[in-house]
Scaffold this motif. Structure first.
Motif, PDB file in Angstrom:
ATOM      1  N   VAL A   1       2.799   8.251  -4.163  1.00  0.00           N
ATOM      2  CA  VAL A   1       2.381   9.655  -4.212  1.00  0.00           C
ATOM      3  C   VAL A   1       0.944   9.763  -3.729  1.00  0.00           C
ATOM      4  O   VAL A   1       0.129   8.875  -3.968  1.00  0.00           O
ATOM      5  CB  VAL A   1       2.505  10.228  -5.635  1.00  0.00           C
ATOM      6  N   PRO A   2       0.593  10.856  -3.056  1.00  0.00           N
ATOM      7  CA  PRO A   2      -0.770  11.025  -2.514  1.00  0.00           C
ATOM      8  C   PRO A   2      -1.753  11.507  -3.564  1.00  0.00           C
ATOM      9  O   PRO A   2      -2.302  12.606  -3.484  1.00  0.00           O
ATOM     10  CB  PRO A   2      -0.566  12.076  -1.423  1.00  0.00           C
TER      11      PRO A   2
ATOM     12  N   SER B   1       0.818  -1.211   0.000  1.00  0.00           N
ATOM     13  CA  SER B   1       0.000   0.000   0.000  1.00  0.00           C
ATOM     14  C   SER B   1       0.852   1.262   0.000  1.00  0.00           C
ATOM     15  O   SER B   1       1.576   1.552   0.960  1.00  0.00           O
ATOM     16  CB  SER B   1      -0.926   0.007   1.225  1.00  0.00           C
ATOM     17  N   SER B   2       0.761   2.023  -1.064  1.00  0.00           N
ATOM     18  CA  SER B   2       1.455   3.314  -1.130  1.00  0.00           C
ATOM     19  C   SER B   2       0.871   4.290  -0.117  1.00  0.00           C
ATOM     20  O   SER B   2       1.587   5.108   0.464  1.00  0.00           O
ATOM     21  CB  SER B   2       1.347   3.889  -2.546  1.00  0.00           C
ATOM     22  N   THR B   3      -0.424   4.182   0.110  1.00  0.00           N
ATOM     23  CA  THR B   3      -1.084   5.075   1.071  1.00  0.00           C
ATOM     24  C   THR B   3      -0.553   4.859   2.479  1.00  0.00           C
ATOM     25  O   THR B   3      -0.333   5.825   3.230  1.00  0.00           O
ATOM     26  CB  THR B   3      -2.605   4.856   1.046  1.00  0.00           C
TER      27      THR B   3
ATOM     28  N   GLU C   1      -6.045   2.584  -3.145  1.00  0.00           N
ATOM     29  CA  GLU C   1      -4.964   3.113  -2.314  1.00  0.00           C
ATOM     30  C   GLU C   1      -3.652   2.357  -2.478  1.00  0.00           C
ATOM     31  O   GLU C   1      -2.621   2.769  -1.954  1.00  0.00           O
ATOM     32  CB  GLU C   1      -5.379   3.087  -0.847  1.00  0.00           C
ATOM     33  N   ASN C   2      -3.670   1.247  -3.236  1.00  0.00           N
ATOM     34  CA  ASN C   2      -2.468   0.449  -3.423  1.00  0.00           C
ATOM     35  C   ASN C   2      -1.729   0.777  -4.713  1.00  0.00           C
ATOM     36  O   ASN C   2      -0.798   0.074  -5.094  1.00  0.00           O
ATOM     37  CB  ASN C   2      -2.817  -1.050  -3.428  1.00  0.00           C
ATOM     38  N   LEU C   3      -2.132   1.827  -5.403  1.00  0.00           N
ATOM     39  CA  LEU C   3      -1.513   2.164  -6.683  1.00  0.00           C
ATOM     40  C   LEU C   3      -0.226   2.971  -6.489  1.00  0.00           C
ATOM     41  O   LEU C   3      -0.124   3.811  -5.602  1.00  0.00           O
ATOM     42  CB  LEU C   3      -2.487   2.962  -7.547  1.00  0.00           C
ATOM     43  N   TRP C   4       0.737   2.692  -7.354  1.00  0.00           N
ATOM     44  CA  TRP C   4       2.017   3.391  -7.371  1.00  0.00           C
ATOM     45  C   TRP C   4       2.193   4.061  -8.727  1.00  0.00           C
ATOM     46  O   TRP C   4       1.880   3.481  -9.764  1.00  0.00           O
ATOM     47  CB  TRP C   4       3.162   2.407  -7.122  1.00  0.00           C
ATOM     48  N   LEU C   5       2.720   5.276  -8.705  1.00  0.00           N
ATOM     49  CA  LEU C   5       2.902   6.049  -9.935  1.00  0.00           C
ATOM     50  C   LEU C   5       4.232   5.698 -10.598  1.00  0.00           C
ATOM     51  O   LEU C   5       5.291   5.780  -9.970  1.00  0.00           O
ATOM     52  CB  LEU C   5       2.866   7.549  -9.620  1.00  0.00           C
ATOM     53  N   GLN C   6       4.172   5.334 -11.878  1.00  0.00           N
ATOM     54  CA  GLN C   6       5.412   5.052 -12.601  1.00  0.00           C
ATOM     55  C   GLN C   6       6.126   6.362 -12.932  1.00  0.00           C
ATOM     56  O   GLN C   6       5.526   7.307 -13.439  1.00  0.00           O
ATOM     57  CB  GLN C   6       5.128   4.287 -13.887  1.00  0.00           C
ATOM     58  N   SER C   7       7.407   6.409 -12.624  1.00  0.00           N
ATOM     59  CA  SER C   7       8.212   7.610 -12.876  1.00  0.00           C
ATOM     60  C   SER C   7       9.135   7.375 -14.066  1.00  0.00           C
ATOM     61  O   SER C   7       9.776   6.327 -14.186  1.00  0.00           O
ATOM     62  CB  SER C   7       9.048   7.947 -11.635  1.00  0.00           C
TER      63      SER C   7
END
Length: 460
Positions: A321-322, A254-256, A329-335
């Motif tokens: 990232v918020p 969880s990224s959150t 809420e478990n999503l992560w942003l690809q950079s």
């Protein structure tokens, strides 16, 4: 725009000059297309303004000015952008620049000889040269940051980063981040105007046998930019086998939870006044929920620090990232920051190009213009990279042409509401922008297309 001007023309004078102009505007799309119609409309508004001011009673002039301003602001939104394209905008702009000068601006006749029109290519060279000089002057005197300012900001940021890392290792061993490090435009000499922001990357080292990255297309949102990190092999490696298992929600990392945990530490656990006193600065955590940010003041300089938990496997980099809440809420942003920066540097190193110079100028423009502040360095970098596929000349002498082309390309992407990622065309880098933000940016940039130096004056 044409419909709006028609109503005003009828109200002012059914048989006057205003009605004629409105009729022309109403039919401009049939002749010039959408892009040409907008440029004609913007130019014609100025003429109508002079006519109406001259024919209006003194008491009505103030009201006329207000109505005109409203018409200009609504012109961008009124246009059907789906029918236009960057190539159309480019053609319309070049056509406007290559029009012959009016008789009063041309050379006088001599002995009955026919007057020779000013060659369009000579005029274009003159305009480009003027823009070229202004761009280089803007870059040197406004965009470039003094070396001592960059050095001091990086040195201070590194000291704050070291203190944060030490605190986490000592007080929160349950969060065993790898060595934290600085990242962002300040580190890569791509920051413009002032050295006022930097990123702290907090690496989450994941065991390859226990975790797997799920591409965005396979998640609940079907958004290729937002990935998930799945815990695997629970039947063989029970919960607790990884130090990050405490951040699992529904079988996913969880990224959150990362953001919430770090936020509590930043706001409630660390003695920032003491650290600031030791480093001779003032450090304040941003107390807004889910904001992993520190505000640092050193003398007259202010710097913002953003902290990113980052997970990496092979070439894929994901950030916590918020942005999203609830069931996602478990999503992560690809950079793409690292690869886009390396690509930009590589291209410039091959031909001693001015891509980074152009990027800094664009950053300075966006930073100084409130309506363009939502355009990030990443947006601008990807537009430049796309343009590099079709334009090979990035020498200093071509800076003005490339700068104007970037504006034209940007307008084209804004009209579609889609900016494809250079490294993955399915990713839309404009997905986080609101429609009204896109409209406002599009209008500002389109209005400046014929005289891009106006953008430099607004923020110079």
């Amino acid at each position: 725009m044409a419909e709006f001007l028609q109503k005003r023309g009828k109200k002012r004078n059914e048989d006057g000059i205003g009605s004629v102009v409105d009729f022309l505007l109403a039919n401009a799309r049939l002749v010039l297309g959408v892009g040409g119609a907008v440029m004609l409309g913007i130019a014609t508004l100025a003429v109508k303004r002079l006519i109406e001011r001259a024919t209006s009673p003194p008491g009505d002039k103030e009201e006329v000015e207000k109505v005109e301003q409203t018409s200009i602001e609504e012109s961008w939104k009124e246009v059907n952008w789906t029918n236009s394209s960057p190539k159309l905008l480019q053609r319309a702009n070049r056509a406007a620049l290559s029009e012959p000068l009016p008789p009063t601006a041309t050379a006088p006749l001599h002995d009955g000889a026919e007057q020779e029109p000013l060659r369009s290519d000579v005029k274009m060279i003159h305009l480009s040269s003027t823009l070229q000089e202004k761009l280089l002057d803007y870059y040197r005197n406004h965009t470039v940051i003094a070396e001592n300012e960059v050095f001091q900001s990086k040195q201070l940021a590194e000291a704050v980063c070291a203190e944060l890392q030490e605190f986490l290792r000592t007080k929160h061993p349950e969060m065993p981040f790898a060595a934290m490090h600085l990242s962002g435009s300040l580190v890569d000499d791509l920051q413009a105007v002032t050295a006022d922001h930097v990123c702290f990357m907090a690496p989450v080292v994941l065991e390859p046998t226990l975790w797997r990255f799920i591409p965005g297309e396979e998640t609940v949102l079907r958004n290729p930019r937002f990935w998930m990190v799945r815990r695997k092999a629970l039947e063989y490696f029970v919960r607790g086998s990884s130090p990050w298992d405490r951040f699992i929600v529904g079988g996913y990392l969880s990224s959150t939870m990362f953001i919430e945990s770090l936020h509590k530490i930043l706001v409630g656990s660390i003695n920032w006044p003491a650290i600031g006193s030791m480093l001779e600065c003032v450090i304040r955590p941003v107390v807004a929920p889910e904001e992993l940010k520190l505000e640092v003041r050193h003398g007259q300089n202010n710097m913002s620090i953003t902290i990113f938990p980052v997970a990496k496997m092979e070439e894929t980099v994901l950030l916590a990232v918020p942005l999203l809440k609830g069931p996602v809420e478990n999503l992560w942003l690809q950079s793409f920051y690292t690869v886009e920066t390396h690509k930009l540097f590589d291209l410039d190193s091959r031909d001693s190009g001015t891509r980074r110079c152009c990027l800094k100028i664009l950053k300075g423009v966006c930073k100084g213009h409130p309506s363009l502040s939502k355009l990030t360095g990443s947006h601008l970098t990807h537009i430049i990279l796309h343009l590099c596929d079709t334009e090979s000349d990035w020498t200093e002498t071509a800076l003005a042409d490339r700068f104007q082309q970037v504006l034209e390309e940007l307008i084209g992407y804004l009209e579609k509401g889609v900016l494809p990622c250079y490294f993955n065309s399915t990713v839309n880098l404009f997905s986080d922008l609101q429609e009204d933000e896109i409209d406002e940016m599009g209008y500002v940039l389109y209005s400046a297309l014929g005289a891009p130096e106006a953008l430099l004056q607004k923020c110079g």
